[in-house]
Design an enzyme around this catalytic site. Structure first.
Site, PDB file in Angstrom:
ATOM      1  N   ASP A  39     -19.889  10.335  22.652  1.00 47.85           N
ATOM      2  CA  ASP A  39     -19.637  11.667  23.180  1.00 47.85           C
ATOM      3  C   ASP A  39     -20.556  11.903  24.380  1.00 47.85           C
ATOM      4  O   ASP A  39     -21.762  11.637  24.308  1.00 47.85           O
ATOM      5  CB  ASP A  39     -19.934  12.700  22.090  1.00 47.85           C
ATOM      6  N   ASP A  74     -11.114  17.837  29.890  1.00 48.92           N
ATOM      7  CA  ASP A  74     -10.195  18.578  29.016  1.00 48.92           C
ATOM      8  C   ASP A  74     -10.354  20.082  29.264  1.00 48.92           C
ATOM      9  O   ASP A  74     -11.456  20.620  29.133  1.00 48.92           O
ATOM     10  CB  ASP A  74     -10.504  18.275  27.547  1.00 48.92           C
ATOM     11  N   LYS A 114      -6.386  26.978  25.208  1.00 53.90           N
ATOM     12  CA  LYS A 114      -6.299  28.094  24.261  1.00 53.90           C
ATOM     13  C   LYS A 114      -7.626  28.832  24.217  1.00 53.90           C
ATOM     14  O   LYS A 114      -8.694  28.199  24.173  1.00 53.90           O
ATOM     15  CB  LYS A 114      -5.948  27.575  22.866  1.00 53.90           C
ATOM     16  N   ASP A 150      -6.691  19.735  37.697  1.00 60.94           N
ATOM     17  CA  ASP A 150      -5.440  20.387  38.107  1.00 60.94           C
ATOM     18  C   ASP A 150      -5.419  21.810  37.571  1.00 60.94           C
ATOM     19  O   ASP A 150      -4.453  22.526  37.780  1.00 60.94           O
ATOM     20  CB  ASP A 150      -4.237  19.647  37.503  1.00 60.94           C
TER      21      ASP A 150
END
Ligand SMILES: C[S@@+](CC[C@H](N)C(=O)[O-])C[C@H]1O[C@@H](n2cnc3c(N)ncnc32)[C@H](O)[C@@H]1O
Length: 234
Positions: A117, A140, A144, A178
């Site tokens: 990680d 990432d 949500k 993006d």
């Protein structure tokens, strides 16, 4: 909201217990626990050349192209997903087979894959002032609302470690995404760090190397956002 991970919690135990560093050429995987804390890059690579780190290398396209282009730079790719670590290792293998790369030629001797990680690795194992550049491409976005706390740029320990470990003379952080809303947030959070200043986005020498996500999104016609930061002397 807890924005710094608790390294004793189950998630971190599960994602870091297997942590290892893999040598592309020899396929040797060494448990992270066998390395000094912090890591001695010279012992790890066998030379004192500058070190660059890619966080979340996914299918490894950038890592392969950049390490080929800059044989005198040592690259550490960090990825927590085992399947991408395997896929990337195979990508290098296939490339070497296809182009007849002799393992004694030195090509790719400058690459190590860290299956771990990135929060854990950067905050604990990376020595201060030792990184020439961080590459964070398509982090990432956790779109949500309830998951946004997982965004890597929200982790204050991680941000502190990024700035601490970048070299003061020429250290750079390259970011591509993006996801416009996350891009705004990243810029706001980094603006709060006095040790980093935003430079012209076209300063990236390897901007022409598209990652797998970039290739996919460009085909879809999505907008791509880029930022470059430089560490400034106090
Ligand atoms: C959206 S993908 C982008 C992959 C690649 N950079 C690209 O542009 O094609 C994000 C990658 O980061 C990895 N990742 C996310 N958080 C991570 C973390 N904390 N440590 C290591 N890898 C991480 C994921 O497993 C995934 O492979």
């Amino acid at each position: 909201m807890r924005e710094n991970p608790d390294y004793n919690d189950l998630y971190y135990q599960n994602t870091t217990v297997h942590s290892q560093i893999i040598d592309i050429l020899t396929k040797r995987a060494v448990s992270l626990s066998e390395f000094s804390l912090p890591i001695d890059w010279e012992a790890c690579f066998g030379n004192p050349r500058p070190v660059e780190i890619e966080i979340g290398f996914g299918k490894g396209r950038f890592l392969l192209e950049a390490s080929k282009r800059h044989p005198k730079v040592n690259y550490i790719g960090i990825e927590r997903a085992q399947k991408y670590v395997e896929l990337t290792r195979e990508r290098f293998e296939k490339y070497m087979r296809h182009f007849g790369v002799d393992k004694t030629s030195g090509t790719f001797s400058n690459v190590r894959l860290a299956w771990t990680d990135a929060n854990y690795f950067v905050t604990r194992y990376v020595p201060a002032e030792s990184v020439q550049a961080y590459h964070i491409y398509f982090p990432d976005p956790w779109p949500k609302k309830r998951q946004r706390k997982r965004r890597i740029f929200r982790n204050q320990d991680f941000l502190a470690a990024l700035t601490r470990t970048l070299r003061s003379d020429s250290g750079r952080l390259y970011i591509v995404t993006d996801y416009e809303e996350y891009f705004q947030e990243i810029q706001e959070r980094l603006a709060g760090l006095s040790a980093l200043h935003q430079a012209a986005a076209d300063l990236s020498p390897d901007q022409d190397i598209a990652t797998n996500f970039e290739m996919k999104y460009v085909l879809e016609g999505r907008e791509i956002y880029r930022a470059v930061y430089e560490k400034v002397l106090p």
